[in-house]
Design a protein around this motif. Sequence first.
Motif, PDB file in Angstrom:
ATOM      1  N   ALA A  63      -3.856  -2.383 -49.024  1.00 26.92           N
ATOM      2  CA  ALA A  63      -4.903  -3.305 -48.580  1.00 26.92           C
ATOM      3  C   ALA A  63      -5.586  -4.061 -49.718  1.00 26.92           C
ATOM      4  CB  ALA A  63      -5.929  -2.564 -47.741  1.00 26.92           C
ATOM      5  N   SER A  75     -15.584  -2.783 -39.904  1.00 20.01           N
ATOM      6  CA  SER A  75     -15.065  -4.144 -40.039  1.00 20.01           C
ATOM      7  C   SER A  75     -15.622  -5.062 -38.939  1.00 20.01           C
ATOM      8  CB  SER A  75     -13.531  -4.175 -40.070  1.00 20.01           C
ATOM      9  OG  SER A  75     -12.959  -3.745 -38.874  1.00 20.01           O
ATOM     10  N   ASP A 125      -9.821  -4.017 -40.047  1.00 19.88           N
ATOM     11  CA  ASP A 125      -8.948  -2.891 -39.695  1.00 19.88           C
ATOM     12  C   ASP A 125      -9.307  -2.353 -38.309  1.00 19.88           C
ATOM     13  OD1 ASP A 125     -11.255  -1.475 -40.233  1.00 19.88           O
ATOM     14  OD2 ASP A 125     -10.408  -0.300 -41.877  1.00 19.88           O
ATOM     15  N   THR A 144      -5.631  -8.829 -41.506  1.00 19.15           N
ATOM     16  CA  THR A 144      -5.362  -7.411 -41.318  1.00 19.15           C
ATOM     17  C   THR A 144      -4.139  -7.087 -42.157  1.00 19.15           C
ATOM     18  OG1 THR A 144      -5.244  -5.617 -39.705  1.00 19.15           O
ATOM     19  CG2 THR A 144      -3.857  -7.514 -39.272  1.00 19.15           C
ATOM     20  N   HIS A 147     -16.118   2.316 -45.630  1.00 20.59           N
ATOM     21  CA  HIS A 147     -16.214   3.535 -44.835  1.00 20.59           C
ATOM     22  C   HIS A 147     -17.266   4.503 -45.365  1.00 20.59           C
ATOM     23  CE1 HIS A 147     -12.132   2.061 -43.771  1.00 20.59           C
ATOM     24  NE2 HIS A 147     -12.629   2.288 -42.577  1.00 20.59           N
ATOM     25  N   CYS A 175      -0.364  -7.294 -34.346  1.00 17.55           N
ATOM     26  CA  CYS A 175      -1.582  -7.423 -35.155  1.00 17.55           C
ATOM     27  C   CYS A 175      -2.142  -8.839 -35.076  1.00 17.55           C
ATOM     28  CB  CYS A 175      -1.307  -7.041 -36.605  1.00 17.55           C
ATOM     29  SG  CYS A 175      -1.035  -5.270 -36.833  1.00 17.55           S
ATOM     30  N   PRO A 214     -11.643  -9.041 -44.095  1.00 16.19           N
ATOM     31  CA  PRO A 214     -10.555  -8.114 -43.773  1.00 16.19           C
ATOM     32  C   PRO A 214     -10.939  -7.267 -42.560  1.00 16.19           C
ATOM     33  CG  PRO A 214     -11.144  -7.998 -46.105  1.00 16.19           C
ATOM     34  CD  PRO A 214     -12.214  -8.783 -45.409  1.00 16.19           C
ATOM     35  N   ASP A 274     -11.987  -1.172 -37.063  1.00 11.37           N
ATOM     36  CA  ASP A 274     -12.947  -0.083 -36.890  1.00 11.37           C
ATOM     37  C   ASP A 274     -14.356  -0.670 -36.805  1.00 11.37           C
ATOM     38  OD1 ASP A 274     -13.639  -0.764 -39.471  1.00 11.37           O
ATOM     39  OD2 ASP A 274     -13.277   1.209 -40.325  1.00 11.37           O
ATOM     40  N   ALA A 289      -0.699  -1.192 -43.330  1.00 15.76           N
ATOM     41  CA  ALA A 289      -0.763  -0.275 -44.461  1.00 15.76           C
ATOM     42  C   ALA A 289       0.600   0.230 -44.904  1.00 15.76           C
ATOM     43  CB  ALA A 289      -1.649   0.913 -44.117  1.00 15.76           C
TER      44      ALA A 289
END
Length: 147
Positions: A92, A18, A13, A40, A113, A66, A11, A15, A43
């Motif tokens: 997600a 990922s 996102d 992706t 995160h 995306c 997956p 950042d 959200a």
Amino acid sequence: MAALFSRILCPIDFDRDSMEALELASQLARQSSATVCLLTVIAAPTEATELPPVPLDPNPLFEAVCRHRLEALAQEKLSGISHEIFVASGNAAPQILKLAADEGIDLIVMGTHGRKGVKHFILGSVAERVVRESPVPVLTIRPKAGE
């Protein structure tokens, strides 16, 4: 000897976490001649995060953007590796779990995160839910110390 993994879900996102997960997924794919499935998830609105997952009306323009970003990322990071691109809308964790079941995924590699305390309580943890509910192994990549 048979390859350990044939379909790896990563997956994305977009950042740093990922991206680190993608790096590891690509290494594992090269070693196993596996396909990397990039996903992706667009959200759900913040107000809807406590509700049961409800399919959102797809936004074709945003989905196309995306998909284009994932394709560019795959071209840059997955050269020579078999890969597939997926875009979903909603919450997600349920979308990750659904894709894993639908596509015969045998490993999920994802960033986390590393939120703690109140942030974790309020925002929840996609990775935590996926680890708890996934029928296949999940390899999580934690943020580096101090980040």
